[in-house]
Scaffold this motif. Structure first.
Motif, PDB file in Angstrom:
ATOM      1  N   THR A  53       7.569   7.020  -0.312  1.00 54.52           N
ATOM      2  CA  THR A  53       7.401   7.903   0.835  1.00 54.52           C
ATOM      3  C   THR A  53       6.444   9.033   0.465  1.00 54.52           C
ATOM      4  O   THR A  53       6.204   9.318  -0.717  1.00 54.52           O
ATOM      5  N   ALA A  54       5.897   9.699   1.466  1.00 57.14           N
ATOM      6  CA  ALA A  54       5.001  10.826   1.226  1.00 57.14           C
ATOM      7  C   ALA A  54       5.726  11.911   0.433  1.00 57.14           C
ATOM      8  O   ALA A  54       5.154  12.533  -0.464  1.00 57.14           O
ATOM      9  N   ARG A  55       6.983  12.121   0.730  1.00 57.91           N
ATOM     10  CA  ARG A  55       7.766  13.134   0.013  1.00 57.91           C
ATOM     11  C   ARG A  55       7.944  12.755  -1.459  1.00 57.91           C
ATOM     12  O   ARG A  55       7.772  13.576  -2.354  1.00 57.91           O
ATOM     13  N   ALA A  87       3.940  12.608  -8.119  1.00 61.26           N
ATOM     14  CA  ALA A  87       2.559  12.133  -8.080  1.00 61.26           C
ATOM     15  C   ALA A  87       2.084  11.590  -9.424  1.00 61.26           C
ATOM     16  O   ALA A  87       1.458  10.524  -9.482  1.00 61.26           O
ATOM     17  N   SER A  88       2.376  12.274 -10.517  1.00 62.00           N
ATOM     18  CA  SER A  88       1.873  11.812 -11.816  1.00 62.00           C
ATOM     19  C   SER A  88       2.464  10.452 -12.191  1.00 62.00           C
ATOM     20  O   SER A  88       1.765   9.582 -12.709  1.00 62.00           O
ATOM     21  N   ARG A  89       3.737  10.247 -11.903  1.00 62.17           N
ATOM     22  CA  ARG A  89       4.376   8.958 -12.213  1.00 62.17           C
ATOM     23  C   ARG A  89       3.781   7.846 -11.350  1.00 62.17           C
ATOM     24  O   ARG A  89       3.489   6.746 -11.831  1.00 62.17           O
ATOM     25  N   ALA A 122       1.399   4.512 -12.353  1.00 59.28           N
ATOM     26  CA  ALA A 122       1.652   3.129 -11.947  1.00 59.28           C
ATOM     27  C   ALA A 122       0.376   2.495 -11.401  1.00 59.28           C
ATOM     28  O   ALA A 122       0.058   1.341 -11.710  1.00 59.28           O
ATOM     29  N   ALA A 123      -0.388   3.251 -10.609  1.00 60.99           N
ATOM     30  CA  ALA A 123      -1.660   2.737 -10.093  1.00 60.99           C
ATOM     31  C   ALA A 123      -2.627   2.476 -11.243  1.00 60.99           C
ATOM     32  O   ALA A 123      -3.338   1.468 -11.261  1.00 60.99           O
ATOM     33  N   GLU A 124      -2.625   3.351 -12.216  1.00 62.05           N
ATOM     34  CA  GLU A 124      -3.494   3.182 -13.382  1.00 62.05           C
ATOM     35  C   GLU A 124      -3.140   1.913 -14.153  1.00 62.05           C
ATOM     36  O   GLU A 124      -4.009   1.250 -14.730  1.00 62.05           O
ATOM     37  N   ARG A 125      -1.858   1.547 -14.149  1.00 64.81           N
ATOM     38  CA  ARG A 125      -1.412   0.320 -14.816  1.00 64.81           C
ATOM     39  C   ARG A 125      -1.751  -0.930 -14.016  1.00 64.81           C
ATOM     40  O   ARG A 125      -1.537  -2.046 -14.460  1.00 64.81           O
ATOM     41  N   GLY A 126      -2.239  -0.754 -12.791  1.00 64.66           N
ATOM     42  CA  GLY A 126      -2.643  -1.907 -11.991  1.00 64.66           C
ATOM     43  C   GLY A 126      -1.823  -2.143 -10.746  1.00 64.66           C
ATOM     44  O   GLY A 126      -2.100  -3.068  -9.985  1.00 64.66           O
ATOM     45  N   ALA A 164      -1.115   5.351   3.722  1.00 59.88           N
ATOM     46  CA  ALA A 164      -2.137   5.283   2.678  1.00 59.88           C
ATOM     47  C   ALA A 164      -1.787   4.177   1.689  1.00 59.88           C
ATOM     48  O   ALA A 164      -0.629   3.812   1.525  1.00 59.88           O
ATOM     49  N   ILE A 165      -2.829   3.672   1.051  1.00 58.06           N
ATOM     50  CA  ILE A 165      -2.649   2.694  -0.015  1.00 58.06           C
ATOM     51  C   ILE A 165      -3.392   3.207  -1.239  1.00 58.06           C
ATOM     52  O   ILE A 165      -4.573   3.533  -1.167  1.00 58.06           O
ATOM     53  N   LEU A 166      -2.662   3.312  -2.351  1.00 53.62           N
ATOM     54  CA  LEU A 166      -3.265   3.682  -3.627  1.00 53.62           C
ATOM     55  C   LEU A 166      -3.439   2.410  -4.423  1.00 53.62           C
ATOM     56  O   LEU A 166      -2.504   1.624  -4.563  1.00 53.62           O
TER      57      LEU A 166
END
Length: 83
Positions: free
Chosen positions: A4-6, A12-14, A18-22, A35-37
């Motif tokens: 969720t946005a909240r 955010a850092s966690r 996860a996005a950095e891991r793929g 949104a999609i990261l």
């Protein structure tokens, strides 16, 4: 992964890790996706935005001129800034 946005705001850092891991993360607000990261990967990404944000016919246009032009028309320029 979905968050969720909240949750994104609070973690955010966690989530970015996860996005950095793929992982691909969908951020929802009030139950609907907003949104999609996704990881950047091999995409060619500019270090800054290179496209215009859009046309704005109401935006003032500033043009170069001599000091004499500026002195003669400064009231006109300043009027656009509420002076």
């Amino acid at each position: 992964m979905e968050t969720t946005a909240r949750e994104f705001n609070q973690n955010a850092s966690r989530i970015l890790a996860a996005a950095e891991r793929g992982e691909r993360i969908t951020v929802t607000k009030n139950g609907r996706p907003v949104a999609i990261l996704s990881p950047v990967g091999d995409q060619d990404v500019a270090p800054y935005p290179t496209d215009p944000m859009g046309e704005d016919d109401e935006a003032p246009v500033f043009r170069g001129g001599s000091a004499v032009d500026w002195a003669a028309g400064r009231g006109e320029y300043l009027q656009g800034f509420g002076a």
